[in-house]
Design a protein around this motif. Structure first.
Motif, PDB file in Angstrom:
ATOM      1  N   ILE A   1       1.683  16.876  -8.469  1.00 41.85           N
ATOM      2  CA  ILE A   1       1.269  15.466  -8.392  1.00 41.85           C
ATOM      3  C   ILE A   1       1.917  14.794  -7.195  1.00 41.85           C
ATOM      4  N   ILE A   2       3.199  15.065  -7.019  1.00 43.90           N
ATOM      5  CA  ILE A   2       3.932  14.372  -5.955  1.00 43.90           C
ATOM      6  C   ILE A   2       3.478  14.847  -4.571  1.00 43.90           C
ATOM      7  N   ASN A   3       2.854  16.039  -4.539  1.00 39.22           N
ATOM      8  CA  ASN A   3       2.274  16.479  -3.266  1.00 39.22           C
ATOM      9  C   ASN A   3       1.030  15.684  -2.906  1.00 39.22           C
ATOM     10  N   GLN A   4       0.484  14.980  -3.911  1.00 33.58           N
ATOM     11  CA  GLN A   4      -0.637  14.063  -3.639  1.00 33.58           C
ATOM     12  C   GLN A   4      -0.042  12.665  -3.511  1.00 33.58           C
ATOM     13  N   SER A   5      -0.595  11.705  -4.282  1.00 32.88           N
ATOM     14  CA  SER A   5      -0.125  10.329  -4.135  1.00 32.88           C
ATOM     15  C   SER A   5       0.621   9.850  -5.382  1.00 32.88           C
ATOM     16  N   LEU A   6       1.832   9.381  -5.172  1.00 36.03           N
ATOM     17  CA  LEU A   6       2.632   8.838  -6.273  1.00 36.03           C
ATOM     18  C   LEU A   6       1.963   7.589  -6.861  1.00 36.03           C
ATOM     19  N   TYR A   7       1.524   6.689  -5.989  1.00 36.31           N
ATOM     20  CA  TYR A   7       0.932   5.432  -6.488  1.00 36.31           C
ATOM     21  C   TYR A   7      -0.370   5.693  -7.247  1.00 36.31           C
TER      22      TYR A   7
ATOM     23  N   THR B   1       0.828  -1.208   0.000  1.00 33.02           N
ATOM     24  CA  THR B   1       0.000   0.000   0.000  1.00 33.02           C
ATOM     25  C   THR B   1       0.862   1.257   0.000  1.00 33.02           C
ATOM     26  N   SER B   2       0.226   2.373  -0.327  1.00 38.87           N
ATOM     27  CA  SER B   2       0.940   3.655  -0.320  1.00 38.87           C
ATOM     28  C   SER B   2       0.725   4.346   1.014  1.00 38.87           C
ATOM     29  N   PHE B   3       1.543   5.325   1.268  1.00 37.83           N
ATOM     30  CA  PHE B   3       1.391   6.105   2.505  1.00 37.83           C
ATOM     31  C   PHE B   3      -0.005   6.732   2.556  1.00 37.83           C
ATOM     32  N   THR B   4      -0.429   7.289   1.424  1.00 37.24           N
ATOM     33  CA  THR B   4      -1.744   7.936   1.368  1.00 37.24           C
ATOM     34  C   THR B   4      -2.840   6.935   1.732  1.00 37.24           C
ATOM     35  N   GLU B   5      -2.770   5.739   1.169  1.00 32.89           N
ATOM     36  CA  GLU B   5      -3.783   4.717   1.474  1.00 32.89           C
ATOM     37  C   GLU B   5      -3.725   4.316   2.950  1.00 32.89           C
ATOM     38  N   ASP B   6      -2.512   4.121   3.466  1.00 33.26           N
ATOM     39  CA  ASP B   6      -2.359   3.700   4.866  1.00 33.26           C
ATOM     40  C   ASP B   6      -2.995   4.689   5.828  1.00 33.26           C
ATOM     41  N   MET B   7      -2.726   5.965   5.601  1.00 31.44           N
ATOM     42  CA  MET B   7      -3.228   6.975   6.542  1.00 31.44           C
ATOM     43  C   MET B   7      -4.733   7.161   6.386  1.00 31.44           C
ATOM     44  N   THR B   8      -5.194   7.181   5.134  1.00 36.67           N
ATOM     45  CA  THR B   8      -6.629   7.370   4.888  1.00 36.67           C
ATOM     46  C   THR B   8      -7.411   6.229   5.536  1.00 36.67           C
ATOM     47  N   ALA B   9      -6.869   5.001   5.423  1.00 37.01           N
ATOM     48  CA  ALA B   9      -7.563   3.839   5.999  1.00 37.01           C
ATOM     49  C   ALA B   9      -7.686   3.960   7.521  1.00 37.01           C
ATOM     50  N   ARG B  10      -6.810   4.731   8.125  1.00 36.89           N
ATOM     51  CA  ARG B  10      -6.871   4.903   9.587  1.00 36.89           C
ATOM     52  C   ARG B  10      -7.597   6.176   9.997  1.00 36.89           C
ATOM     53  N   GLY B  11      -8.206   6.834   9.035  1.00 34.17           N
ATOM     54  CA  GLY B  11      -8.939   8.066   9.351  1.00 34.17           C
ATOM     55  C   GLY B  11      -8.027   9.243   9.632  1.00 34.17           C
ATOM     56  N   LEU B  12      -6.763   9.145   9.182  1.00 34.59           N
ATOM     57  CA  LEU B  12      -5.832  10.262   9.375  1.00 34.59           C
ATOM     58  C   LEU B  12      -5.670  10.999   8.042  1.00 34.59           C
ATOM     59  N   LYS B  13      -5.347  12.285   8.135  1.00 34.61           N
ATOM     60  CA  LYS B  13      -5.206  13.085   6.910  1.00 34.61           C
ATOM     61  C   LYS B  13      -3.751  13.026   6.430  1.00 34.61           C
ATOM     62  N   PRO B  14      -3.500  12.393   5.264  1.00 35.40           N
ATOM     63  CA  PRO B  14      -2.116  12.337   4.775  1.00 35.40           C
ATOM     64  C   PRO B  14      -1.717  13.651   4.116  1.00 35.40           C
ATOM     65  N   SER B  15      -0.483  14.041   4.277  1.00 31.16           N
ATOM     66  CA  SER B  15       0.039  15.172   3.506  1.00 31.16           C
ATOM     67  C   SER B  15       1.543  15.000   3.362  1.00 31.16           C
ATOM     68  N   SER B  16       2.135  15.826   2.530  1.00 28.05           N
ATOM     69  CA  SER B  16       3.578  15.737   2.294  1.00 28.05           C
ATOM     70  C   SER B  16       4.179  17.117   2.316  1.00 28.05           C
ATOM     71  N   ARG B  17       5.421  17.192   2.735  1.00 30.82           N
ATOM     72  CA  ARG B  17       6.179  18.433   2.539  1.00 30.82           C
ATOM     73  C   ARG B  17       7.315  18.068   1.603  1.00 30.82           C
ATOM     74  N   LEU B  18       7.294  18.695   0.442  1.00 28.60           N
ATOM     75  CA  LEU B  18       8.293  18.358  -0.578  1.00 28.60           C
ATOM     76  C   LEU B  18       9.616  19.063  -0.262  1.00 28.60           C
ATOM     77  N   LEU B  19      10.680  18.266  -0.137  1.00 29.75           N
ATOM     78  CA  LEU B  19      11.995  18.844   0.165  1.00 29.75           C
ATOM     79  C   LEU B  19      12.841  18.925  -1.096  1.00 29.75           C
ATOM     80  N   GLN B  20      12.589  17.999  -2.006  1.00 25.24           N
ATOM     81  CA  GLN B  20      13.405  17.960  -3.220  1.00 25.24           C
ATOM     82  C   GLN B  20      12.625  17.267  -4.323  1.00 25.24           C
ATOM     83  N   PHE B  21      12.694  17.837  -5.535  1.00 18.76           N
ATOM     84  CA  PHE B  21      12.057  17.203  -6.693  1.00 18.76           C
ATOM     85  C   PHE B  21      12.939  17.551  -7.891  1.00 18.76           C
ATOM     86  N   GLU B  22      13.696  16.587  -8.368  1.00 16.69           N
ATOM     87  CA  GLU B  22      14.669  16.874  -9.434  1.00 16.69           C
ATOM     88  C   GLU B  22      14.775  15.700 -10.374  1.00 16.69           C
ATOM     89  N   ILE B  23      15.231  15.968 -11.587  1.00 14.35           N
ATOM     90  CA  ILE B  23      15.640  14.861 -12.464  1.00 14.35           C
ATOM     91  C   ILE B  23      17.164  14.857 -12.472  1.00 14.35           C
TER      92      ILE B  23
END
Ligand code: 16G
Length: 239
Positions: free
Chosen positions: A160-166, A86-108
């Protein structure tokens, strides 16, 4: 209840008593514990010994202290089943918690030989390097670094990456089928501790995951540092 002649040290016995109170539900998350003095009087032991017991439970995440206010019972750890991919987003949502991310780096970046070998691509082929703090109800849970072949997954953006990658991969018909994962214990070093809001040297779990598509193509390499005071893993076993 405390055996003064036991080979088990008194602080350890007290820690077990408190832990039992938490596990039985007599002490609930957020409840304040009696003061050191109260414990010392109740069990006829020294305050030093009480402090040692509370330190032990604080170090393994069962209790937390607020300066000048006292000692409190921590939230229950999040239980993660090891079998589901499962993804982090799915794991947290399944537990009734609000998933979010803080992006530190996004590069190619050009793939190093090590990354290229694991992703079955050529050295210097483009890969996304993504670093995110993953939060549940705004509490930092993990620091995660992903490497994904940019030729395999097109069009990834910061939004996109601020939401769910999977979720994005699946929307692109990139269907993850399996993964191999290792879990090791580790101690938070300075940067990890800062981002995860724990003390330097706090226990963390280092999880490394290689994810594969149906045809066996590797799709992502992930290194995650999870807070060991907030997470535990469960698995069902047969024999
Ligand atoms: C989980 C996975 C990680 C994956 C991420 C996707 C572990 C140890 N790691 O954190 O490999 O990249 O989920 O999450 O479980 P997302 O779809 O919410 O972006």
């Amino acid at each position: 209840m405390i055996e003064k002649n036991s080979p088990i040290p008194i602080y350890y016995q007290l820690a077990e008593l408190i832990q039992e109170e938490i596990e039985s539900g007599n002490l609930q998350p957020g409840d304040a514990l009696p003061s050191e003095r109260e414990f010392a009087e109740k069990y006829q032991i020294s305050r030093m010994t009480v402090r040692q017991a509370l330190n032990l439970l604080e170090n393994n995440g069962k209790l937390y202290r607020i300066q000048g206010k006292g000692t409190f019972v921590s939230e229950q750890k999040i239980e993660k089943h090891l079998l589901g991919l499962t993804s982090f987003t799915e794991d947290m949502t399944a537990r009734g918690l609000k998933p979010s991310s803080r992006l530190l780096q996004f590069e190619i970046i050009p793939a190093t030989l090590h990354i290229a070998n694991q992703l079955y691509i050529k050295e210097y082929d483009p890969v996304y390097e993504i670093k995110r703090i993953r939060l549940a109800d705004d509490v930092p849970m993990a620091l995660e670094t992903n490497y994904i072949s940019a030729n395999l997954l097109k069009g990834l953006t910061e939004q996109i990456i601020n939401q769910s990658l999977y979720a994005y991969m699946e929307a692109q018909s990139i269907i993850i089928e399996s993964a191999s994962q290792t879990i090791e214990s580790s101690l938070a070093e300075e940067m990890e501790a800062n981002f995860l809001k724990v003390k330097v040297g706090a226990p963390v779990m280092l999880i490394q995951r290689n994810t594969f598509l149906q045809n066996g193509t590797p799709v992502e390499l992930v290194k995650s540092i999870y807070r060991a005071d907030r997470y535990k893993f469960t698995i069902q076993m047969g024999r």
